[in-house]
Design a protein around this motif. Structure first.
Motif, mmCIF file in Angstrom:
data_model
loop_
_atom_site.group_PDB
_atom_site.id
_atom_site.type_symbol
_atom_site.label_atom_id
_atom_site.label_comp_id
_atom_site.label_asym_id
_atom_site.label_seq_id
_atom_site.Cartn_x
_atom_site.Cartn_y
_atom_site.Cartn_z
ATOM 1 N N LYS A 152 -77.061 -33.062 87.176
ATOM 2 C CA LYS A 152 -77.667 -34.403 87.147
ATOM 3 C C LYS A 152 -76.722 -35.435 86.537
ATOM 4 O O LYS A 152 -76.572 -36.541 87.054
ATOM 5 C CB LYS A 152 -78.985 -34.361 86.380
ATOM 6 C CG LYS A 152 -80.108 -33.683 87.138
ATOM 7 C CD LYS A 152 -81.370 -33.547 86.314
ATOM 8 C CE LYS A 152 -81.978 -34.899 86.029
ATOM 9 N NZ LYS A 152 -83.280 -34.794 85.335
ATOM 10 N N GLN A 153 -76.068 -35.071 85.424
ATOM 11 C CA GLN A 153 -75.143 -35.999 84.774
ATOM 12 C C GLN A 153 -73.958 -36.319 85.671
ATOM 13 O O GLN A 153 -73.513 -37.468 85.753
ATOM 14 C CB GLN A 153 -74.659 -35.427 83.437
ATOM 15 C CG GLN A 153 -75.709 -35.409 82.372
ATOM 16 C CD GLN A 153 -75.219 -34.720 81.097
ATOM 17 O OE1 GLN A 153 -74.078 -34.251 81.013
ATOM 18 N NE2 GLN A 153 -76.088 -34.648 80.104
ATOM 19 N N THR A 154 -73.449 -35.307 86.355
ATOM 20 C CA THR A 154 -72.309 -35.519 87.246
ATOM 21 C C THR A 154 -72.708 -36.387 88.426
ATOM 22 O O THR A 154 -71.946 -37.285 88.828
ATOM 23 C CB THR A 154 -71.723 -34.172 87.715
ATOM 24 O OG1 THR A 154 -71.279 -33.452 86.556
ATOM 25 C CG2 THR A 154 -70.553 -34.376 88.663
ATOM 26 N N ALA A 155 -73.877 -36.146 88.982
ATOM 27 C CA ALA A 155 -74.347 -36.975 90.096
ATOM 28 C C ALA A 155 -74.448 -38.436 89.656
ATOM 29 O O ALA A 155 -74.047 -39.346 90.398
ATOM 30 C CB ALA A 155 -75.700 -36.471 90.596
ATOM 31 N N LYS A 156 -74.926 -38.650 88.462
ATOM 32 C CA LYS A 156 -75.020 -40.018 87.935
ATOM 33 C C LYS A 156 -73.632 -40.630 87.775
ATOM 34 O O LYS A 156 -73.407 -41.788 88.148
ATOM 35 C CB LYS A 156 -75.765 -40.001 86.599
ATOM 36 C CG LYS A 156 -76.041 -41.366 86.044
ATOM 37 C CD LYS A 156 -76.860 -41.270 84.761
ATOM 38 C CE LYS A 156 -77.088 -42.660 84.197
ATOM 39 N NZ LYS A 156 -77.874 -42.620 82.955
ATOM 40 N N ARG A 157 -72.692 -39.862 87.242
ATOM 41 C CA ARG A 157 -71.308 -40.358 87.079
ATOM 42 C C ARG A 157 -70.681 -40.721 88.432
ATOM 43 O O ARG A 157 -69.957 -41.710 88.550
ATOM 44 C CB ARG A 157 -70.444 -39.317 86.378
ATOM 45 C CG ARG A 157 -70.716 -39.158 84.927
ATOM 46 C CD ARG A 157 -69.732 -38.185 84.266
ATOM 47 N NE ARG A 157 -70.214 -37.817 82.969
ATOM 48 C CZ ARG A 157 -70.596 -36.593 82.607
ATOM 49 N NH1 ARG A 157 -70.487 -35.596 83.456
ATOM 50 N NH2 ARG A 157 -71.031 -36.348 81.400
ATOM 51 N N LEU A 158 -70.969 -39.905 89.435
ATOM 52 C CA LEU A 158 -70.429 -40.172 90.766
ATOM 53 C C LEU A 158 -71.023 -41.441 91.363
ATOM 54 O O LEU A 158 -70.327 -42.199 92.046
ATOM 55 C CB LEU A 158 -70.650 -38.972 91.694
ATOM 56 C CG LEU A 158 -69.834 -37.727 91.354
ATOM 57 C CD1 LEU A 158 -70.261 -36.568 92.222
ATOM 58 C CD2 LEU A 158 -68.355 -37.987 91.495
ATOM 59 N N GLU A 159 -72.297 -41.658 91.130
ATOM 60 C CA GLU A 159 -72.933 -42.874 91.649
ATOM 61 C C GLU A 159 -72.382 -44.109 90.957
ATOM 62 O O GLU A 159 -72.242 -45.166 91.581
ATOM 63 C CB GLU A 159 -74.441 -42.796 91.434
ATOM 64 C CG GLU A 159 -75.142 -41.855 92.385
ATOM 65 C CD GLU A 159 -76.636 -41.765 92.137
ATOM 66 O OE1 GLU A 159 -77.189 -42.616 91.398
ATOM 67 O OE2 GLU A 159 -77.250 -40.851 92.691
ATOM 68 N N GLU A 160 -72.079 -43.979 89.660
ATOM 69 C CA GLU A 160 -71.579 -45.119 88.888
ATOM 70 C C GLU A 160 -70.118 -45.432 89.216
ATOM 71 O O GLU A 160 -69.665 -46.559 89.014
ATOM 72 C CB GLU A 160 -71.718 -44.852 87.390
ATOM 73 C CG GLU A 160 -73.160 -44.805 86.936
ATOM 74 C CD GLU A 160 -73.309 -44.299 85.497
ATOM 75 O OE1 GLU A 160 -72.308 -43.836 84.898
ATOM 76 O OE2 GLU A 160 -74.439 -44.370 84.968
ATOM 77 N N ALA A 161 -69.381 -44.444 89.701
ATOM 78 C CA ALA A 161 -67.942 -44.630 89.959
ATOM 79 C C ALA A 161 -67.698 -45.444 91.219
ATOM 80 O O ALA A 161 -68.466 -45.608 92.085
ATOM 81 C CB ALA A 161 -67.255 -43.270 90.075
ATOM 82 N N LEU A 205 -60.458 -38.381 95.491
ATOM 83 C CA LEU A 205 -59.833 -37.415 94.605
ATOM 84 C C LEU A 205 -60.518 -37.402 93.237
ATOM 85 O O LEU A 205 -60.801 -36.339 92.677
ATOM 86 C CB LEU A 205 -58.336 -37.723 94.467
ATOM 87 C CG LEU A 205 -57.530 -36.785 93.575
ATOM 88 C CD1 LEU A 205 -57.578 -35.351 94.097
ATOM 89 C CD2 LEU A 205 -56.089 -37.273 93.497
ATOM 90 N N ASP A 206 -60.821 -38.570 92.694
ATOM 91 C CA ASP A 206 -61.475 -38.655 91.385
ATOM 92 C C ASP A 206 -62.864 -38.002 91.425
ATOM 93 O O ASP A 206 -63.266 -37.343 90.467
ATOM 94 C CB ASP A 206 -61.586 -40.119 90.942
ATOM 95 C CG ASP A 206 -62.145 -40.237 89.538
ATOM 96 O OD1 ASP A 206 -61.564 -39.625 88.617
ATOM 97 O OD2 ASP A 206 -63.186 -40.905 89.379
ATOM 98 N N GLN A 207 -63.581 -38.165 92.524
ATOM 99 C CA GLN A 207 -64.898 -37.533 92.644
ATOM 100 C C GLN A 207 -64.768 -36.013 92.694
ATOM 101 O O GLN A 207 -65.567 -35.292 92.088
ATOM 102 C CB GLN A 207 -65.614 -38.039 93.899
ATOM 103 C CG GLN A 207 -66.025 -39.498 93.806
ATOM 104 C CD GLN A 207 -66.537 -40.021 95.125
ATOM 105 O OE1 GLN A 207 -65.886 -39.881 96.163
ATOM 106 N NE2 GLN A 207 -67.716 -40.634 95.082
ATOM 107 N N ARG A 208 -63.786 -35.542 93.401
ATOM 108 C CA ARG A 208 -63.559 -34.092 93.460
ATOM 109 C C ARG A 208 -63.198 -33.544 92.087
ATOM 110 O O ARG A 208 -63.624 -32.453 91.708
ATOM 111 C CB ARG A 208 -62.459 -33.784 94.470
ATOM 112 C CG ARG A 208 -62.874 -34.091 95.896
ATOM 113 C CD ARG A 208 -61.739 -33.904 96.848
ATOM 114 N NE ARG A 208 -62.135 -34.259 98.208
ATOM 115 C CZ ARG A 208 -61.293 -34.640 99.134
ATOM 116 N NH1 ARG A 208 -59.995 -34.713 98.873
ATOM 117 N NH2 ARG A 208 -61.727 -34.948 100.347
#
Length: 127
Positions: free
Chosen positions: A118-127, A5-8
């Motif tokens: 790109k920033q969102t992809a990075k945030r998703l990888e870090e989460a 849910l947080d990723q969405r």
């Protein structure tokens, strides 16, 4: 693959930021914050060259009537976002293209939008 849910939500936040960037292209004029204009302007941007007006009208997927599509084009012409000229290859048709200014603003928009991805992809990888 299923996402949390947080990723969405992070994805939706990114879409909101990208939408805000699109609105900035038009100096916050909400008239151009519609799928019809998105279809029209991105098709013209993507083509990189003048497009026959009838072909440009057909790019607006959510607009069924050529007459209604023409109203969108007319509004964009009135606002100085498009240029219409005679078609040297076919006197029966007109050509449409983005103004140089709108092309430049859309280039900047795509740069910002890709940065958001790109920033969102990075945030998703870090989460």
């Amino acid at each position: 693959m299923s996402y949390a849910l947080d990723q969405r939500r992070k994805f939706l936040d990114m879409i909101d930021r990208i939408g805000d960037h699109w609105l900035q292209v038009f100096e916050q004029d909400e008239e151009f914050y519609s799928a019809a204009y998105w279809d029209l302007f991105t098709a013209l941007w993507r083509s990189g060259r003048p497009m026959r007006k009838t072909d440009a009208l057909g790019t607006m997927k959510g607009v069924r009537s050529p007459h209604t599509a023409g109203k969108y084009v007319d509004a964009a012409l009135r606002h100085g976002l498009l240029v219409e000229r005679d078609n040297p290859s076919d006197a029966r048709s007109k050509l449409l293209e983005l103004t140089p200014d709108l092309r430049k603003r859309m280039d900047a928009y795509f740069d910002k939008a890709l940065g958001e991805v790109k920033q969102t992809a990075k945030r998703l990888e870090e989460a």
